[in-house]
Scaffold this motif. Structure first.
Motif, PDB file in Angstrom:
ATOM      1  N   VAL A 137      -9.987 -10.825   1.547  1.00 49.13           N
ATOM      2  CA  VAL A 137     -10.751  -9.603   1.442  1.00 49.13           C
ATOM      3  C   VAL A 137     -10.742  -9.016   3.138  1.00 49.13           C
ATOM      4  O   VAL A 137     -10.917  -9.763   4.133  1.00 49.13           O
ATOM      5  N   LEU A 138     -10.578  -7.675   3.385  1.00 49.27           N
ATOM      6  CA  LEU A 138     -10.601  -7.178   4.658  1.00 49.27           C
ATOM      7  C   LEU A 138     -12.045  -6.917   4.981  1.00 49.27           C
ATOM      8  O   LEU A 138     -13.068  -6.692   4.168  1.00 49.27           O
ATOM      9  N   ALA A 139     -12.219  -6.799   6.424  1.00 49.53           N
ATOM     10  CA  ALA A 139     -13.593  -6.671   6.880  1.00 49.53           C
ATOM     11  C   ALA A 139     -14.144  -5.316   6.392  1.00 49.53           C
ATOM     12  O   ALA A 139     -13.200  -4.458   5.934  1.00 49.53           O
ATOM     13  N   ASP A 140     -15.323  -5.087   6.618  1.00 51.17           N
ATOM     14  CA  ASP A 140     -15.972  -3.709   6.109  1.00 51.17           C
ATOM     15  C   ASP A 140     -15.563  -2.895   7.454  1.00 51.17           C
ATOM     16  O   ASP A 140     -16.512  -2.454   8.274  1.00 51.17           O
ATOM     17  N   ARG A 255       3.812  -9.378  -5.536  1.00 51.98           N
ATOM     18  CA  ARG A 255       3.749 -10.515  -6.543  1.00 51.98           C
ATOM     19  C   ARG A 255       2.343 -11.420  -6.229  1.00 51.98           C
ATOM     20  O   ARG A 255       1.707 -12.036  -7.001  1.00 51.98           O
ATOM     21  N   ARG A 256       2.161 -11.739  -4.663  1.00 45.83           N
ATOM     22  CA  ARG A 256       0.801 -12.397  -4.211  1.00 45.83           C
ATOM     23  C   ARG A 256      -0.235 -11.656  -4.727  1.00 45.83           C
ATOM     24  O   ARG A 256      -1.457 -12.291  -5.541  1.00 45.83           O
ATOM     25  N   ALA A 257      -0.445 -10.322  -5.134  1.00 50.39           N
ATOM     26  CA  ALA A 257      -1.444  -9.558  -5.587  1.00 50.39           C
ATOM     27  C   ALA A 257      -1.693  -9.694  -7.348  1.00 50.39           C
ATOM     28  O   ALA A 257      -2.775 -10.160  -7.683  1.00 50.39           O
ATOM     29  N   TYR A 287      -3.812 -11.385   0.453  1.00 55.28           N
ATOM     30  CA  TYR A 287      -3.767 -12.768  -0.227  1.00 55.28           C
ATOM     31  C   TYR A 287      -2.829 -13.402   0.550  1.00 55.28           C
ATOM     32  O   TYR A 287      -1.868 -14.066  -0.239  1.00 55.28           O
ATOM     33  N   TYR A 288      -2.895 -13.693   1.775  1.00 56.94           N
ATOM     34  CA  TYR A 288      -2.062 -14.923   2.431  1.00 56.94           C
ATOM     35  C   TYR A 288      -2.566 -16.046   1.649  1.00 56.94           C
ATOM     36  O   TYR A 288      -1.524 -16.866   1.485  1.00 56.94           O
ATOM     37  N   VAL A 350      -0.810 -19.412  -3.546  1.00 59.28           N
ATOM     38  CA  VAL A 350      -0.672 -17.881  -4.224  1.00 59.28           C
ATOM     39  C   VAL A 350       0.801 -17.357  -3.519  1.00 59.28           C
ATOM     40  O   VAL A 350       0.897 -16.193  -3.815  1.00 59.28           O
ATOM     41  N   TYR A 351       1.591 -18.145  -3.125  1.00 58.15           N
ATOM     42  CA  TYR A 351       2.747 -17.548  -2.501  1.00 58.15           C
ATOM     43  C   TYR A 351       3.815 -17.153  -3.774  1.00 58.15           C
ATOM     44  O   TYR A 351       3.528 -17.568  -4.666  1.00 58.15           O
ATOM     45  N   PRO A 352       4.754 -16.057  -3.289  1.00 58.84           N
ATOM     46  CA  PRO A 352       5.476 -15.377  -4.438  1.00 58.84           C
ATOM     47  C   PRO A 352       6.402 -16.424  -4.917  1.00 58.84           C
ATOM     48  O   PRO A 352       6.717 -15.923  -6.128  1.00 58.84           O
ATOM     49  N   GLN A 353       6.697 -17.670  -4.524  1.00 61.67           N
ATOM     50  CA  GLN A 353       7.909 -18.255  -5.100  1.00 61.67           C
ATOM     51  C   GLN A 353       7.250 -18.827  -6.298  1.00 61.67           C
ATOM     52  O   GLN A 353       7.903 -19.649  -7.094  1.00 61.67           O
ATOM     53  N   LEU A 354       5.940 -19.009  -6.423  1.00 62.92           N
ATOM     54  CA  LEU A 354       5.468 -19.546  -7.583  1.00 62.92           C
ATOM     55  C   LEU A 354       5.707 -18.810  -9.161  1.00 62.92           C
ATOM     56  O   LEU A 354       5.644 -17.494  -9.082  1.00 62.92           O
TER      57      LEU A 354
END
Length: 379
Positions: A137-140, A255-257, A287-288, A350-354
């Protein structure tokens, strides 16, 4: 099945590209390995993609924070309001500048800094507000931007984990007087090495950082030092590598999202079982890594490990409880939400290679754990 927390072969698909740029730059007649034309092109490309006045590529995300604080003339007697929960450079960069970090508590679900807590800590010595985005989540930033403007203080956005994320149409890193990115290998736009960038809409601030990254030299007159600086220069091989990979960055983010959305949908009904996913949606999301709050966190981590699934704890202690920073915390201050997060946070791959099957396997394991422990008392 072995599913490590980060992929074992992070840059496998880019191996030929990396070898190509190593050969190209190694044989280039210029023999320029730092701060050359590839770095300049990389900076322009990032600046154009973000719509900002200046991007300064540097040695790391940590040095980016340090140099921005220095460029803002933060020093002895100044205070910088930072989250109580986050990565060590949030506090260390302030202390290394000679200033005092003031720790603000976080919001209990999103784990980003609470703007109301920040507001309560602003005083006559406050010079900078430094919110940090967390892993989901990004800060407000709209509230924090307004808060900084109202009190006449600078806003430095730690967006090290959030490159590519967008909130209300504005990219992470572009909300404050400056933002920073990290390109260390496991980040969303990571590379096989260390690196970072300062992003700013203030040309004067960008120029100050540009001097600081190269021992105070202006890049034109060598061995002429305009101010005391640092060695935080960007590598030409990495710049060329990142330039050629950037076109695939949006697809990797998407892909992460999608993986994160699948997790959140699967975990939506687990709150009563003590497992809380991050808020749903894509606006203001990064989504790092993907972070849960789990009442039986250590048991879940062990359960996943037994099934070959890597998970990670960010962070086991709030910053003001760390030995390095405890002496600098305000006496008597409490950070209950940061303490709560430290005891419960668990990050999933959560990496895109999954593959879809691997993502489903991870979600199945979490859901099975939650259902088996649903009737047990909270530890």
């Amino acid at each position: 099945m072995e599913l490590p927390f980060f992929p074992a072969d992070q840059f496998g698909a880019d191996r030929s590209l990396l070898l190509e740029v190593i050969r190209e730059i190694g044989l280039d007649a210029e023999q320029r390995f730092i701060l050359g034309r590839h770095t300049a092109a990389f900076e322009r490309m990032l600046g154009d993609s973000l719509g900002v006045a200046d991007v300064v590529a540097c040695g790391s995300g940590t040095s980016a924070l340090t140099m921005v604080l220095r460029a803002m003339e933060v020093g002895a007697g100044d205070e910088v309001v930072v989250p109580a929960f986050g990565c060590a450079p949030l506090a260390a960069s302030v202390l290394n500048a000679g200033a005092t970090p003031v720790f603000a508590d976080i919001l209990p679900h999103t784990m980003v800094v609470d703007p109301a807590a920040m507001a309560a800590l602003i005083g006559p010595r406050t010079k900078v507000l430094m919110p940090a985005h967390m892993f989901s989540v990004l800060a407000d930033l709209p509230r924090i931007e307004e808060l900084a403007a109202r009190h006449g203080v600078r806003l430095l956005e730690d967006s090290a984990v959030a490159q590519g994320a967008v909130l209300r149409g504005r990219p992470a890193g572009t909300w404050g007087d400056a933002g920073v990115f990290s390109f260390v290998q496991v980040k969303s736009f990571g590379m096989p090495g260390e690196g970072g960038a300062v992003v700013t809409g203030d040309p004067a601030l960008g120029e100050a950082v540009r001097l600081l990254r190269n021992h105070g030299q202006d890049g034109v007159h060598r061995f002429v030092h305009h101010r005391i600086g640092y060695n935080s220069r960007f590598d030409e091989i990495q710049a060329a590598f990142q330039l050629r990979r950037y076109a695939g960055f949006p697809a990797r983010l998407a892909r992460r999202a999608r993986i994160a959305e699948y997790y959140t949908e699967r975990f939506a009904g687990l709150r009563e079982a003590g497992v809380l996913p991050p808020p749903s949606g894509r606006d203001g999301r990064c989504y790092y890594v993907y972070c849960l709050l789990c009442e039986r966190r250590d048991e879940l981590k062990e359960w996943l490990a037994e099934r070959g699934i890597g998970a990670h704890v960010y962070y086991p202690l709030p910053l003001p409880r760390q030995a390095a920073f405890a002496a600098h915390a305000m006496p008597g201050q409490q950070w209950p939400n940061a303490e709560h997060a430290s005891a419960r946070i668990l990050a999933l791959p959560v990496y895109p290679q999954l593959s879809d099957a691997e993502v489903e396997c991870i979600a199945d394991a979490v859901c099975e754990f939650a259902m088996r422990h649903a009737a047990l008392p909270t530890p």
